[in-house]
Design a protein around this motif. Structure first.
Motif, PDB file in Angstrom:
ATOM      1  N   LEU A   8      -0.660  -0.505  -3.649  1.00 29.11           N
ATOM      2  CA  LEU A   8       0.511  -0.388  -4.506  1.00 29.11           C
ATOM      3  C   LEU A   8       1.594  -1.321  -3.972  1.00 29.11           C
ATOM      4  CD1 LEU A   8       1.903   1.047  -6.895  1.00 29.11           C
ATOM      5  CD2 LEU A   8       2.736   2.746  -5.261  1.00 29.11           C
ATOM      6  N   VAL A  62       6.833   3.521  -7.739  1.00 25.47           N
ATOM      7  CA  VAL A  62       6.348   3.860  -6.402  1.00 25.47           C
ATOM      8  C   VAL A  62       6.625   5.323  -6.068  1.00 25.47           C
ATOM      9  CG1 VAL A  62       6.651   3.406  -3.936  1.00 25.47           C
ATOM     10  CG2 VAL A  62       6.514   1.498  -5.554  1.00 25.47           C
ATOM     11  N   HIS A 114       0.834  -1.196   0.000  1.00 27.03           N
ATOM     12  CA  HIS A 114       0.000   0.000   0.000  1.00 27.03           C
ATOM     13  C   HIS A 114       0.874   1.254   0.000  1.00 27.03           C
ATOM     14  CE1 HIS A 114       1.089   0.226   4.274  1.00 27.03           C
ATOM     15  NE2 HIS A 114       0.756   1.497   4.185  1.00 27.03           N
ATOM     16  N   THR A 126      -3.752   4.116  -1.281  1.00 32.29           N
ATOM     17  CA  THR A 126      -4.042   3.325  -2.472  1.00 32.29           C
ATOM     18  C   THR A 126      -3.260   2.018  -2.416  1.00 32.29           C
ATOM     19  OG1 THR A 126      -2.265   4.449  -3.669  1.00 32.29           O
ATOM     20  CG2 THR A 126      -4.492   5.324  -3.939  1.00 32.29           C
ATOM     21  N   ALA A 139       4.446   7.664  -7.811  1.00 35.12           N
ATOM     22  CA  ALA A 139       3.122   7.656  -7.173  1.00 35.12           C
ATOM     23  C   ALA A 139       3.117   8.504  -5.905  1.00 35.12           C
ATOM     24  CB  ALA A 139       2.706   6.217  -6.856  1.00 35.12           C
ATOM     25  N   GLU A 199       6.773  -3.180  -7.399  1.00 30.90           N
ATOM     26  CA  GLU A 199       6.663  -2.472  -8.680  1.00 30.90           C
ATOM     27  C   GLU A 199       7.946  -1.709  -9.005  1.00 30.90           C
ATOM     28  OE1 GLU A 199       4.313  -2.353 -10.972  1.00 30.90           O
ATOM     29  OE2 GLU A 199       2.825  -3.596  -9.966  1.00 30.90           O
TER      30      GLU A 199
END
Length: 372
Positions: A104, A113, A84, A102, A116, A108
């Motif tokens: 996540l 990240v 997250h 959100t 984001a 990734e």
């Protein structure tokens, strides 16, 4: 002095929110009248201090009063979890003004990240009618070991592609002000200490979630160790265990008592699944969580003997399972530690709860200039 100016002696006086006159500021700060007058003018120009009416007159013109303006600048706080991303805006007292969370995955990679993080922060600023120019700084918590002096992750086991990544450099491209990075448990310890236990000198914050770790407050300050690895209790070997840990060693506490380990044992996927089972009265889940508490308590007993904290705070997603985890933990901590260390020891759930990391990330920024 940083842009925040928290090392300024007048701001240190005014940050309690109490309006004060020039005469009171002179008395409380110990500064000369001319210095106080000059500093007030400078702080008024930055917006960090604003007029606050007049005090009662003792003869002649009533003296003007001044107060700290906590919304003059904002702090961006980010809690990057394994699965997250939570981002918040706080004022200069650390109070959360707005937030977003959100899903996540940290796997990734840093580019995805951190982009984001920046995007979420900018969205919050727009919603507040502010811009990145209003930022005093950004604090970030990451779910792995971090070399605090550089903000670079150091061989994080659940963060592929993050080792030695320049987190500070990446975020500084779009977010002005200092960018400060630490591991998530240290951040949570800071948040809990600042908001719930500011007068406690010796505190351990234990996070039990996908992984297990501890943040160490000693002498009223966060203790990171020589390279930022202090408190990594999840990779201490639990007596009598040989399970393989994701770090490559065997018998680590994290391999037997973390939410990830319990989820695999119970045939579920997430910490929340375990919490839901316990709350529904599932005997197998309740027994497993209590035993996890015992295993964690066995390792913590050594920490109690070594550090002699007065408070152990237990947080993280698995702590939401209620009394089962705490009961098991208390059982072994009190049984295995000497009475001198446990007579006044309190083992308690987190008061800051899910906000601990965000509050700690903000605290990291707010104390930066005062500590540097």
């Amino acid at each position: 002095m940083s842009d925040l100016g928290t090392a300024d002696p007048l701001l240190r006086v005014l940050r309690d929110g109490q309006p004060r006159t020039r005469a009171e500021l002179i008395e409380l700060s110990g500064l000369a009248r001319s210095t106080v007058t000059g500093r007030i003018e400078a702080l008024l120009a930055t917006g960090l201090v604003v007029p606050s009416g007049e005090a009662a007159s003792t003869g002649g013109r009533p003296p003007a009063r001044f107060r700290f303006n906590p919304t003059a600048r904002l702090v961006l706080a980010a809690d990057v979890g394994a699965t997250h991303l939570s981002v918040a805006l706080t004022d200069l007292t650390g109070a959360i003004l707005d937030r977003s969370t959100t899903p996540l995955a940290i796997a990734e990679g840093p580019e995805v990240v951190l982009d984001a993080v920046a995007a979420a922060g900018q969205a919050l600023l727009r919603a507040a009618g502010r811009s990145v120019a209003d930022l005093a700084g950004t604090g970030v918590g990451l779910p792995g070991p971090v070399e605090h002096s550089t903000g670079r992750p150091n061989h994080p086991p659940i963060m592929p592609g993050w080792d030695s990544y320049d987190v500070v450099g990446r975020l500084s491209r779009t977010l002005p002000g200092p960018v400060l990075v630490d591991n998530d448990v240290n951040i949570m310890a800071l948040g809990e200490h600042a908001t719930a236990y500011p007068d406690v000198e010796h505190l351990l914050f234990v996070k039990v979630a996908t992984g297990i770790g501890a943040g160490v407050i000693s002498g009223g300050r966060l203790h990171r160790g020589a390279r930022g690895a202090a408190g990594d209790i999840g990779h201490i070997q639990a007596p009598g265990h040989t399970e393989v840990c994701r770090c490559g060693n065997t018998g680590c506490l994290e391999a037997i008592a973390s939410a990830a380990a319990l989820a695999a044992k119970l045939g579920v996927e997430t910490s929340q699944d375990i919490v839901d089972l316990v709350r529904a009265g599932n005997t197998e889940a309740t027994t497993a969580v209590r035993q996890a508490g015992r295993e964690i308590g066995t390792v913590l007993a050594a920490a109690v003997s070594l550090l002699n904290p007065s408070v152990i705070v237990v947080g993280g997603s698995l702590a939401q399972a209620g009394d089962s985890l705490l009961a098991g933990l208390r059982e072994t901590v009190y049984a295995r530690s000497l009475p001198l260390a446990t007579t006044h020891l309190h083992v308690v759930p987190s008061q800051a709860g899910p906000d601990a990391a965000l509050l700690g990330a903000a605290t990291l920024v707010l104390t930066h200039s005062a500590l540097s």
